[in-house]
Design an enzyme around this catalytic site. Structure first.
Site, PDB file in Angstrom:
ATOM      1  N   TYR A   1      15.682 -75.501  74.399  1.00  0.00           N
ATOM      2  CA  TYR A   1      16.212 -74.978  73.142  1.00  0.00           C
ATOM      3  C   TYR A   1      15.050 -74.557  72.251  1.00  0.00           C
ATOM      4  CZ  TYR A   1      14.911 -79.404  70.871  1.00  0.00           C
ATOM      5  OH  TYR A   1      14.213 -80.475  70.378  1.00  0.00           O
ATOM      6  N   CYS A   2      15.364 -73.691  71.283  1.00  0.00           N
ATOM      7  CA  CYS A   2      14.389 -73.277  70.268  1.00  0.00           C
ATOM      8  C   CYS A   2      15.169 -72.893  69.015  1.00  0.00           C
ATOM      9  CB  CYS A   2      13.499 -72.139  70.779  1.00  0.00           C
ATOM     10  SG  CYS A   2      14.403 -70.666  71.303  1.00  0.00           S
ATOM     11  N   THR A   3      14.561 -72.178  68.089  1.00  0.00           N
ATOM     12  CA  THR A   3      15.201 -71.894  66.804  1.00  0.00           C
ATOM     13  C   THR A   3      16.434 -71.016  66.955  1.00  0.00           C
ATOM     14  OG1 THR A   3      13.007 -71.978  65.788  1.00  0.00           O
ATOM     15  CG2 THR A   3      14.797 -71.069  64.463  1.00  0.00           C
TER      16      THR A   3
ATOM     17  N   ILE B   1      19.124 -73.485  67.836  1.00  0.00           N
ATOM     18  CA  ILE B   1      19.580 -74.508  66.887  1.00  0.00           C
ATOM     19  C   ILE B   1      20.500 -73.905  65.825  1.00  0.00           C
ATOM     20  CG2 ILE B   1      18.812 -76.247  65.204  1.00  0.00           C
ATOM     21  CD1 ILE B   1      16.079 -76.154  66.781  1.00  0.00           C
TER      22      ILE B   1
END
Length: 343
Positions: free
Chosen positions: A198-200, A227
């Protein structure tokens, strides 16, 4: 033909205040094969400048990465324009959880070699051959599976203020640093584990998912929309939120509160705090975590030296900066030795 900003950030800020109208902070990305990014760059700038769209956009042969502030009343026109571009039709738009009319104060559309710097020079690596995208509900199920390895594809200063429970959070300064570290550390699990990332907003783990598939990982997943989208789905579908703290964002806000957990500390006094600031000394501009008490005591500066410079008249500060490049500390993102309680 005007292809540059004619207003300063302060002038733009004043106009936004006087207009008194809502703006939406939006981000999107798309990996695609773009033949001439310079032509696309000019086309985007001209059209969005006329719509009063502001933001930071990177265009490259591998696609586009955009973080924008759009007048709410022009959102439909903005969306129709995107849909008129074949590879951007129905592209997913991440709308910020917390809105701020001043998230961006200039329009910058730049051509880059890549939309996400990765340090890779492998011509056989196809960034569009991505992993499996999953929504919030499936993501929650996956990360509870003992055969899953959950990896945060962001940098240390991002994961420091917020991350998913039980995630591996590489202690890296850049995305390119994390690619080889993760492959090395998880090499023995290429076939027997589910690699979930996952990342932003999804752009980094999409590239990473393609990279790890290229490197032989068999079960590669990524959180769809990152996210930002996870938080929206959790709230709309009333799912359990497994994210702790704040989500770091790359605009004026610097963070969106996802849960009430405060998992980091002020870099100057050590008290629980997750507010990122930039040193008020323009010659430094170091990004670090500072609580309200230290901000008041230190005049929003990272050190006594910067505090003394910041107290000088503006003209004297400009003379001190004249002819000097940006301090390397700006790129250390909270790692400066002057910070006593850094991660």
């Amino acid at each position: 033909m005007q292809l540059y900003n004619t207003l300063s950030a302060k002038e733009r800020e004043k106009l936004i205040e006087e207009a008194g109208k809502d703006r939406l902070t939006i981000s999107f990305y798309k990996y695609a094969h773009i033949g001439n990014p310079h032509i696309l760059r000019n086309h985007l700038f001209i059209t969005w400048d006329q719509m009063d769209v502001l933001g930071r956009i990177y265009v490259a042969n591998e696609g586009i990465n955009a973080q924008l502030s759009v007048p709410a009343e022009k959102f439909a026109d903005f969306k129709n324009y995107l849909d008129s571009i074949s590879f951007l039709e129905n592209v997913r738009l991440n709308i910020a959880i917390e809105q701020d009319n001043k998230s961006f104060l200039k329009l910058k559309v730049k051509v880059r070699r890549k939309i996400v710097a990765d340090g890779l020079n492998d011509a056989t690596f196809d960034v569009t051959n991505k992993g499996i995208h999953v929504g919030a509900e499936e993501f929650n199920r996956l990360i509870e599976d003992p055969d899953t390895v959950l990896v945060d594809m962001r940098n240390h200063y991002e994961s420091e203020i917020g991350h998913f429970k039980n995630a591996i959070t590489p202690d890296v300064d850049t995305f390119r640093d994390s690619l080889d570290i993760i492959e090395r550390d998880l090499a023995e699990h290429k076939e027997d584990k589910k690699l979930v990332m996952y990342c932003t907003g999804g752009i980094r783990c999409e590239k990473a998912s393609a990279y790890y598939k290229h490197k032989g990982f068999k079960n590669v997943y990524q959180l769809e929309g990152g996210i930002i989208e996870y938080t929206r789905q959790v709230r709309e579908q009333q799912l359990e939120n497994k994210f702790l703290g704040k989500n770091f964002v790359f605009d004026h806000r610097r963070g969106e509160r996802i849960s009430e957990d405060v998992i980091s500390h002020c870099h100057q006094c050590g008290k629980p705090c997750d507010n990122h600031v930039n040193c008020a000394n323009e010659a430094c501009h170091l990004l670090f975590i500072q609580c309200e008490e230290c901000a008041e005591t230190m005049d929003q500066c990272c050190s006594v030296e910067c505090q003394e410079i910041h107290a000088l008249p503006e003209e004297e500060q400009k003379q001190l900066r004249k002819g000097k490049g940006a301090s390397n500390k700006i790129f250390k993102k909270g790692r400066s030795p002057i910070l006593k309680y850094k991660r």
